[in-house]
Design a protein around this motif. Structure first.
Motif, PDB file in Angstrom:
ATOM      1  N   LEU A 300      -0.458 -74.507   3.656  1.00 52.55           N
ATOM      2  CA  LEU A 300      -0.098 -74.960   2.312  1.00 52.55           C
ATOM      3  C   LEU A 300      -0.635 -76.377   2.119  1.00 52.55           C
ATOM      4  N   PRO A 301      -1.741 -76.538   1.409  1.00 58.00           N
ATOM      5  CA  PRO A 301      -2.348 -77.862   1.250  1.00 58.00           C
ATOM      6  C   PRO A 301      -1.513 -78.778   0.347  1.00 58.00           C
ATOM      7  N   LEU A 302      -1.238 -79.983   0.834  1.00 58.86           N
ATOM      8  CA  LEU A 302      -0.600 -81.048   0.061  1.00 58.86           C
ATOM      9  C   LEU A 302      -1.637 -82.163  -0.050  1.00 58.86           C
ATOM     10  N   LEU A 303      -2.238 -82.322  -1.212  1.00 55.13           N
ATOM     11  CA  LEU A 303      -3.410 -83.177  -1.377  1.00 55.13           C
ATOM     12  C   LEU A 303      -3.035 -84.451  -2.135  1.00 55.13           C
ATOM     13  N   ASP A 304      -3.253 -85.569  -1.493  1.00 52.29           N
ATOM     14  CA  ASP A 304      -2.864 -86.870  -2.059  1.00 52.29           C
ATOM     15  C   ASP A 304      -4.105 -87.639  -2.505  1.00 52.29           C
ATOM     16  N   GLY A 305      -3.904 -88.557  -3.455  1.00 47.82           N
ATOM     17  CA  GLY A 305      -4.941 -89.537  -3.791  1.00 47.82           C
ATOM     18  C   GLY A 305      -6.101 -89.024  -4.600  1.00 47.82           C
ATOM     19  N   LEU A 306      -5.865 -88.116  -5.549  1.00 43.45           N
ATOM     20  CA  LEU A 306      -6.957 -87.669  -6.419  1.00 43.45           C
ATOM     21  C   LEU A 306      -7.560 -88.838  -7.189  1.00 43.45           C
ATOM     22  N   ASP A 307      -6.722 -89.795  -7.574  1.00 38.69           N
ATOM     23  CA  ASP A 307      -7.183 -90.943  -8.357  1.00 38.69           C
ATOM     24  C   ASP A 307      -8.067 -91.891  -7.571  1.00 38.69           C
ATOM     25  N   GLU A 308      -8.032 -91.804  -6.230  1.00 46.10           N
ATOM     26  CA  GLU A 308      -8.800 -92.727  -5.395  1.00 46.10           C
ATOM     27  C   GLU A 308     -10.283 -92.405  -5.369  1.00 46.10           C
ATOM     28  N   LEU A 309     -10.693 -91.321  -5.995  1.00 42.06           N
ATOM     29  CA  LEU A 309     -12.105 -90.927  -5.995  1.00 42.06           C
ATOM     30  C   LEU A 309     -12.925 -91.668  -7.039  1.00 42.06           C
ATOM     31  N   GLY A 310     -12.289 -92.320  -7.977  1.00 48.39           N
ATOM     32  CA  GLY A 310     -13.010 -92.893  -9.107  1.00 48.39           C
ATOM     33  C   GLY A 310     -13.141 -91.840 -10.194  1.00 48.39           C
ATOM     34  N   LEU A 311     -13.295 -92.271 -11.421  1.00 48.19           N
ATOM     35  CA  LEU A 311     -13.196 -91.363 -12.563  1.00 48.19           C
ATOM     36  C   LEU A 311     -14.226 -90.246 -12.525  1.00 48.19           C
ATOM     37  N   GLU A 312     -15.490 -90.568 -12.249  1.00 57.97           N
ATOM     38  CA  GLU A 312     -16.542 -89.548 -12.291  1.00 57.97           C
ATOM     39  C   GLU A 312     -16.356 -88.517 -11.185  1.00 57.97           C
ATOM     40  N   ARG A 313     -16.091 -88.980  -9.962  1.00 56.97           N
ATOM     41  CA  ARG A 313     -15.906 -88.040  -8.853  1.00 56.97           C
ATOM     42  C   ARG A 313     -14.579 -87.296  -8.990  1.00 56.97           C
ATOM     43  N   GLN A 314     -13.606 -87.930  -9.625  1.00 62.74           N
ATOM     44  CA  GLN A 314     -12.330 -87.246  -9.871  1.00 62.74           C
ATOM     45  C   GLN A 314     -12.557 -86.006 -10.730  1.00 62.74           C
ATOM     46  N   LYS A 315     -13.397 -86.128 -11.750  1.00 66.62           N
ATOM     47  CA  LYS A 315     -13.696 -84.984 -12.624  1.00 66.62           C
ATOM     48  C   LYS A 315     -14.347 -83.856 -11.821  1.00 66.62           C
ATOM     49  N   LEU A 316     -15.292 -84.198 -10.956  1.00 68.98           N
ATOM     50  CA  LEU A 316     -15.957 -83.181 -10.131  1.00 68.98           C
ATOM     51  C   LEU A 316     -14.979 -82.532  -9.162  1.00 68.98           C
ATOM     52  N   CYS A 317     -14.079 -83.341  -8.627  1.00 68.80           N
ATOM     53  CA  CYS A 317     -13.101 -82.815  -7.680  1.00 68.80           C
ATOM     54  C   CYS A 317     -12.135 -81.858  -8.380  1.00 68.80           C
ATOM     55  N   VAL A 318     -11.745 -82.178  -9.609  1.00 67.12           N
ATOM     56  CA  VAL A 318     -10.848 -81.287 -10.363  1.00 67.12           C
ATOM     57  C   VAL A 318     -11.517 -79.930 -10.572  1.00 67.12           C
ATOM     58  N   GLN A 319     -12.820 -79.933 -10.834  1.00 63.95           N
ATOM     59  CA  GLN A 319     -13.546 -78.669 -11.000  1.00 63.95           C
ATOM     60  C   GLN A 319     -13.495 -77.845  -9.719  1.00 63.95           C
ATOM     61  N   GLN A 320     -13.710 -78.501  -8.570  1.00 63.36           N
ATOM     62  CA  GLN A 320     -13.648 -77.794  -7.290  1.00 63.36           C
ATOM     63  C   GLN A 320     -12.214 -77.332  -6.993  1.00 63.36           C
ATOM     64  N   LEU A 321     -11.242 -78.162  -7.345  1.00 69.15           N
ATOM     65  CA  LEU A 321      -9.849 -77.781  -7.120  1.00 69.15           C
ATOM     66  C   LEU A 321      -9.472 -76.564  -7.951  1.00 69.15           C
ATOM     67  N   ASN A 322      -9.959 -76.488  -9.174  1.00 66.76           N
ATOM     68  CA  ASN A 322      -9.651 -75.335 -10.016  1.00 66.76           C
ATOM     69  C   ASN A 322     -10.246 -74.052  -9.446  1.00 66.76           C
ATOM     70  N   GLN A 323     -11.427 -74.146  -8.839  1.00 65.30           N
ATOM     71  CA  GLN A 323     -11.980 -72.981  -8.144  1.00 65.30           C
ATOM     72  C   GLN A 323     -11.105 -72.608  -6.953  1.00 65.30           C
ATOM     73  N   PHE A 324     -10.656 -73.619  -6.232  1.00 63.06           N
ATOM     74  CA  PHE A 324      -9.811 -73.424  -5.049  1.00 63.06           C
ATOM     75  C   PHE A 324      -8.470 -72.794  -5.440  1.00 63.06           C
ATOM     76  N   LEU A 325      -7.925 -73.208  -6.567  1.00 61.06           N
ATOM     77  CA  LEU A 325      -6.615 -72.723  -7.011  1.00 61.06           C
ATOM     78  C   LEU A 325      -6.606 -71.229  -7.296  1.00 61.06           C
ATOM     79  N   LYS A 326      -7.766 -70.662  -7.581  1.00 64.90           N
ATOM     80  CA  LYS A 326      -7.842 -69.228  -7.868  1.00 64.90           C
ATOM     81  C   LYS A 326      -7.641 -68.387  -6.608  1.00 64.90           C
ATOM     82  N   ASP A 327      -7.858 -68.992  -5.439  1.00 63.71           N
ATOM     83  CA  ASP A 327      -7.842 -68.224  -4.199  1.00 63.71           C
ATOM     84  C   ASP A 327      -6.650 -68.540  -3.299  1.00 63.71           C
TER      85      ASP A 327
END
Length: 480
Positions: A300-327
């Motif tokens: 069960l992943p508990l993922l901290d610090g999404l905001d620490e990526l910076g705004l541009e990389r945060q957006k890319l990470c959210v896209q990858q997280l949404n793919q991950f959330l489907k599985d």
């Protein structure tokens, strides 16, 4: 007279036989039935692969192909069972068109489906004994329990965990507010009939995040938001502690794994692959096993610090997280509220909560538990300074350590917003300086470092953390 050789005769006969077959309605019906069976298999496989398509264009192509096969299948089925087909010349042309288009589309798609893997699904090698898998599970669970307890001990003053108020912010994950985040336990009978008329959007102090996490409508997919120092990481650790206890008591429960999203370096790397590499590095757990356990809900992943990526990389990470959330069945993500809103990307969770600033009563009760109630009058009177700072759990933890001997009462109030902000920043800076001064005066083994050198190295470390967009320094993570 032209003489025809035997070989030519045989060739002409074979061509006539082929022509007869291709004009034989029964043969064409059989070939058409085979093609319809292939259509059914292809449509089933395409639907199964739909969620694996990582771009909108690919999903549109899958939908288009399924639609084409549906139309061809409907027309083909009608032609197969059409009466008096042998006397209908148009029937032959329609069948040949369907056969030509169908096989032209079907063959390359079958080749593609047979030569590609089933997404991120993995299988644990059969040669790995079950006893080894159970041992890895026990070792990982033990390591996570040790890490969580150690971090909680380091982050809390005298183990005094402040129970925070959580506001329902499910609109931040694209869901309308409908029900309470945590309703009161066993409300009075006279109130129950009114609950459909009144929606509670804040939890009560004392409610644990595990109860929100387990709500039926959230079911383990939760976003935790809050201001800097509001207690997001501590709440995540508290949730991990409860989940670890559950996993220790029930072997079928997943093991929580805490990971820092600031370690996600490759903008195109899927989250499951990153987690697998992360756990291999930290706990030497084979990546194939990690991916299998994530896919089957054993981690069960508990993922901290999404905001620490910076705004541009945060957006890319959210896209990858949404793919991950489907599985995956369950996952928790922490992020600062301001940065999350600035990213303008919706995490496709089932629920979201935002940690609220501490109330006067919570601050006073916390100080009372520490036998530091004598600090409350000075904090309360300084409403634009220390009182505002004390509403953040991180800073409230520092106040008793920085001012164990008490506070001078300072009653300053500002009408000008700019003057109020400047005074607030001044109080925060002074609190940090007084806290550091107090800690440096305590007895400890300096290993030859003077106070000046200690301050210099702390400043250097803070600068490195800021450059790396990190808010927390873990020596075990940075040892390598």
């Amino acid at each position: 007279m032209v003489k025809i050789s035997e070989s030519d005769k045989r060739e002409i006969a074979s061509q006539m036989n082929l022509a007869e077959l291709l004009t034989n309605p029964n043969v064409l019906k059989l070939i058409l039935l085979v093609l319809l069976g292939i259509f059914t298999c292809i449509v089933g496989l395409l639907i199964n692969r739909f969620e694996e398509q990582n771009t909108r264009l690919r999903k549109i192509i899958v939908i288009a192909l399924c639609t084409i096969y549906g139309v061809l299948g409907a027309v083909g089925g009608h032609l197969v069972f059409k009466p008096s087909a042998e006397q209908d010349n148009d029937w032959f042309q329609q069948v040949w068109w369907i056969l030509g288009i169908g096989y032209l589309l079907a063959l390359p798609i079958i080749g593609y489906l047979l030569t590609t893997k089933l997404g991120n699904q993995t299988q644990i090698p059969k040669q790995i004994p079950q006893v080894n898998l159970q041992q890895w599970r026990r070792d990982l669970l033990r390591a996570m329990a040790t890490e969580v307890n150690m971090r909680l001990d380091d982050s809390l003053h005298n183990d005094q965990l402040i129970q925070l108020v959580m506001a329902d912010h499910r609109e931040q994950v694209g869901r309308p507010k409908k029900i309470t985040v945590n309703p009161s336990n066993s409300p009075p009978l006279w109130k129950r009939w009114r609950k459909f008329r009144r929606v509670t959007t804040e939890s009560e102090a004392g409610q644990k995040v595990i109860e929100v996490f387990n709500q039926q409508d959230i079911a383990g997919k939760l976003l935790i938001l809050g201001a800097p120092g509001s207690g997001k990481t501590t709440m995540l650790l508290d949730l991990a502690k409860d989940l670890i206890k559950s996993a220790q008591q029930q072997p079928n429960q997943p093991i929580p794994i805490i990971a820092e999203l600031s370690d996600w370096k490759d903008n195109k790397q899927p989250i499951d692959e990153w987690l697998a590499a992360n756990l291999k590095f930290r706990y030497n757990l084979p990546e194939a096993i990690t991916q299998e356990w994530i896919t089957t809900g054993q981690l069960l992943p508990l993922l901290d610090g999404l905001d620490e990526l910076g705004l541009e990389r945060q957006k890319l990470c959210v896209q990858q997280l949404n793919q991950f959330l489907k599985d995956v069945l369950q996952v928790v993500v922490c992020c600062r509220q301001e940065e999350y809103k600035a990213g303008e990307q919706i995490l496709e969770m089932r629920g979201a909560i935002c940690l609220q600033p501490l109330t006067d009563q919570q601050i006073e009760n916390y100080l009372k538990r520490l036998n530091c109630r004598h600090l409350w009058p000075g904090i309360q009177q300084d409403s634009d300074g220390l009182l505002e700072l004390a509403r953040m759990p991180l800073l409230l933890h520092l106040i008793p350590l920085a001012y164990p001997d008490g506070l001078k009462r300072v009653g300053r109030h500002f009408k000008d917003p700019k003057a109020k902000e400047d005074y607030h920043n001044e109080c925060r800076q002074r609190l940090f300086e007084d806290y550091i001064d107090r800690k440096l005066k305590e007895y400890h083994n300096r290993r030859g470092y003077s106070e000046e050198e200690t301050r210099r190295w702390l400043g250097w470390l803070a600068k490195r953390l800021k450059e790396g967009q990190q808010t927390e320094f873990l020596i075990e993570k940075n040892a390598a």
